[in-house]
Scaffold this motif. Structure first.
Motif, PDB file in Angstrom:
ATOM      1  N   UNK B 196      -0.993 -10.325 -13.313  1.00  0.00           N
ATOM      2  CA  UNK B 196      -0.907 -11.717 -13.771  1.00  0.00           C
ATOM      3  C   UNK B 196      -0.907 -12.861 -12.846  1.00  0.00           C
ATOM      4  N   UNK B 197      -0.428 -12.589 -11.534  1.00  0.00           N
ATOM      5  CA  UNK B 197      -0.124 -13.429 -10.458  1.00  0.00           C
ATOM      6  C   UNK B 197      -1.061 -13.356  -9.433  1.00  0.00           C
ATOM      7  N   UNK B 198      -2.275 -12.341  -9.595  1.00  0.00           N
ATOM      8  CA  UNK B 198      -3.300 -12.154  -8.821  1.00  0.00           C
ATOM      9  C   UNK B 198      -2.872 -11.793  -7.354  1.00  0.00           C
ATOM     10  N   UNK B 199      -1.821 -11.115  -7.492  1.00  0.00           N
ATOM     11  CA  UNK B 199      -1.337 -10.506  -6.012  1.00  0.00           C
ATOM     12  C   UNK B 199      -2.081  -9.165  -5.679  1.00  0.00           C
ATOM     13  N   UNK B 200      -2.528  -8.898  -4.278  1.00  0.00           N
ATOM     14  CA  UNK B 200      -3.216  -7.656  -4.143  1.00  0.00           C
ATOM     15  C   UNK B 200      -2.329  -6.229  -4.480  1.00  0.00           C
ATOM     16  N   UNK B 208      -9.408  -5.020   1.786  1.00  0.00           N
ATOM     17  CA  UNK B 208      -8.793  -5.891   2.757  1.00  0.00           C
ATOM     18  C   UNK B 208      -9.265  -5.797   4.284  1.00  0.00           C
ATOM     19  N   UNK B 330       1.787  -4.427  -6.746  1.00  0.00           N
ATOM     20  CA  UNK B 330       1.957  -5.174  -5.469  1.00  0.00           C
ATOM     21  C   UNK B 330       1.928  -4.454  -4.346  1.00  0.00           C
ATOM     22  N   UNK B 331       0.854  -4.590  -3.350  1.00  0.00           N
ATOM     23  CA  UNK B 331       0.821  -3.636  -2.178  1.00  0.00           C
ATOM     24  C   UNK B 331       2.270  -3.923  -1.388  1.00  0.00           C
ATOM     25  N   UNK B 332       2.608  -2.726  -0.781  1.00  0.00           N
ATOM     26  CA  UNK B 332       3.774  -2.503  -0.003  1.00  0.00           C
ATOM     27  C   UNK B 332       3.358  -3.088   1.457  1.00  0.00           C
ATOM     28  N   UNK B 333       4.482  -3.466   2.123  1.00  0.00           N
ATOM     29  CA  UNK B 333       4.618  -3.643   3.494  1.00  0.00           C
ATOM     30  C   UNK B 333       3.889  -2.682   4.396  1.00  0.00           C
ATOM     31  N   UNK B 336       0.199  -2.724   3.866  1.00  0.00           N
ATOM     32  CA  UNK B 336      -0.394  -3.786   4.325  1.00  0.00           C
ATOM     33  C   UNK B 336      -0.640  -3.854   6.026  1.00  0.00           C
ATOM     34  N   UNK B 370      -6.726 -10.620  -5.410  1.00  0.00           N
ATOM     35  CA  UNK B 370      -6.155 -11.137  -4.507  1.00  0.00           C
ATOM     36  C   UNK B 370      -6.603 -10.988  -3.095  1.00  0.00           C
ATOM     37  N   UNK B 371      -7.597 -10.504  -2.684  1.00  0.00           N
ATOM     38  CA  UNK B 371      -8.325 -10.398  -1.568  1.00  0.00           C
ATOM     39  C   UNK B 371      -9.796 -10.876  -1.370  1.00  0.00           C
TER      40      UNK B 371
END
Lengths: 61, 373
Positions: B196-200, B208, B330-333, B336, B370-371
């Motif tokens: 919904x929020x367009x997060x990777x 990426x 949502x991509x975890x740290x 990333x 999101x990328x």
């Protein structure tokens, strides 16, 4: 219940990096953010900031 | 001790072998369990599965509600899209006959693409002004909601069949599979906010890495929702390819590879993708290997393998390990943060396997939500 899982809260963050001085800053994710999006000007060198990472982190208790 | 004229100590005297009541206390449960053991187990297992089924139903309904709300707010539509969505949930895909497997991949690809095109049209029909990015997000949420709907229906079918037949062995495979099904269902439900929020998402790590390499280069369309560009690294020509971000799409890497090969022939192909980790493996750990690193139903992989074999181009793969939940949420740290390591490994492969003057094709595989590039 003893074995019930705790609901994990994940907070989304965006990491911005300046194209010239390479300084990075982390802030909360805003709607419309995406990776490699050019955002504001760098406050220290007036270079172009762009988002280099977006990730979710669980706050430490 | 006496109660109503009965000596209780004598009645339950375990040392007295001739005591008929003690004999009954032992023998009756054995007989009950012999004849009704499976039914008792069926009741216990049914109660457990019933709880999970209720949870699955809640997930399905909540996801559908979220989708309807999202469509209403995004498209500022006053009409309720629920009816249309309900109809869409019941759509099915008939896979081609595999008695003669010759040419089946093309048939599967044709059916899957027709289905994708139809879903795209249906979403576009909701509002003619909808942007490509919003349409791709809705398509992905619709896919999540449809999968949850299907999972619920299949589990309910197996559960009710076992109960109807009063058949304990029939419910056992479902009991064994339930934790895995629930894990997938939870992952799907958690994926919705990111879409919904367009997060990777975790699966976007491949796009990426390649997206970063593409920055500052001229992007050209290679295939539907797929872009490519040219760059250079230590005297080698680099062709870079990924799905066109920041929309929620995986593009068509198979078609794009054919297009690029019709213009120039790279000496090696390097594919970067997310891969499911084994239990105990660390999220975001990176591994190298050979072969086409690409998931899905298999048609894209088949196309890439076929083209690479025809042109005798070796394929190198780099995968970033993650769980199914991490791949679609949502991509975890940790994931990333692995991007830099992956980039240096791509460069290492290029230096080790090509000489200056040669060319390399680097493909970032995965959902590029999101990328950008």
């Amino acid at each position: 219940m003893i074995f019930s899982k705790k609901q994990e809260i994940v907070i989304p963050y965006s990491v911005e990096q300046c194209g010239s001085c390479k300084a990075t800053s982390k802030r909360k994710f805003k709607e419309g953010d995406y990776i490699f999006k050019n955002t504001d000007q760098c406050s220290s060198c007036k270079g172009q900031l762009s988002i280099v990472q977006i990730f979710g982190e669980t706050p430490k208790e | 001790m006496e109660f109503l004229g009965i000596n209780i100590d004598k009645l339950f005297d375990a040392n007295d072998q001739s005591n008929p009541l003690m004999w009954l206390v032992w023998i009756v449960p054995i007989i009950i369990f012999m004849f009704y053991g499976q039914r008792i187990q069926l009741q216990i297992t049914s109660a457990e599965i019933s709880k999970s089924l209720e949870k699955l139903k809640t997930y399905k309904e909540e996801t559908k509600k979220e989708l309807v709300e999202y469509i209403k707010t995004t498209l500022k539509s006053s009409t309720d899209p629920s009816q249309k969505i309900d109809r869409f949930f019941e759509h099915f895909t008939i896979m081609p006959v595999d008695m003669d497997p010759n040419g089946i991949v093309q048939k599967v690809r044709h059916i899957m693409r027709s289905r994708e095109d139809y879903s795209r049209l249906q979403v576009k029909a909701l509002s003619p002004d909808i942007s490509g990015l919003e349409a791709s997000k809705i398509e992905n949420i619709l896919e999540v909601a449809t999968t949850l709907h299907l999972l619920y229906k299949i589990v309910r079918h197996l559960f009710l069949t076992a109960k109807k037949q009063n058949n304990f062995p029939l419910i056992l495979p479902l009991q064994m599979m339930m934790p895995f099904i629930m894990e997938e269902a939870e992952a799907l439900k958690t994926a919705v906010p990111a879409f919904k929020q367009g997060q990777p998402i975790g699966d976007g790590i491949g796009p990426m890495v390649v997206g970063k390499m593409m920055l500052g280069t001229e992007k050209k369309t290679a295939a539907f929702e797929t872009v490519w560009s040219e760059s250079e690294y230590e005297g080698r020509k680099m062709y870079l390819m990924k799905a066109e971000g920041p929309a929620a799409t995986v593009g068509r890497p198979g078609d794009a590879l054919e297009k690029i090969l019709s213009e120039s022939k790279p000496d090696i192909i390097v594919m970067v993708d997310a891969a499911l980790k084994l239990e105990g493996e660390e999220s975001g750990s990176v591994a190298q290997g050979f072969g086409a690193a690409i998931g899905g139903i298999g048609t894209e992989r088949f196309q890439i393998e076929e083209v690479a074999t025809k042109h005798k181009i070796p394929i190198y793969a780099i995968v970033i390990k993650q769980s199914i939940k991490e791949a679609i949420t949502l991509m975890k740290k940790e994931i990333a943060d692995s991007a830099e390591n992956v980039t240096s490994q791509v460069h290492e492969i290029i230096k080790e396997n090509t000489k200056a003057g040669q060319s390399v094709l680097v493909i970032g595989v995965g959902n590029t939500l999101g990328v950008s590039q």
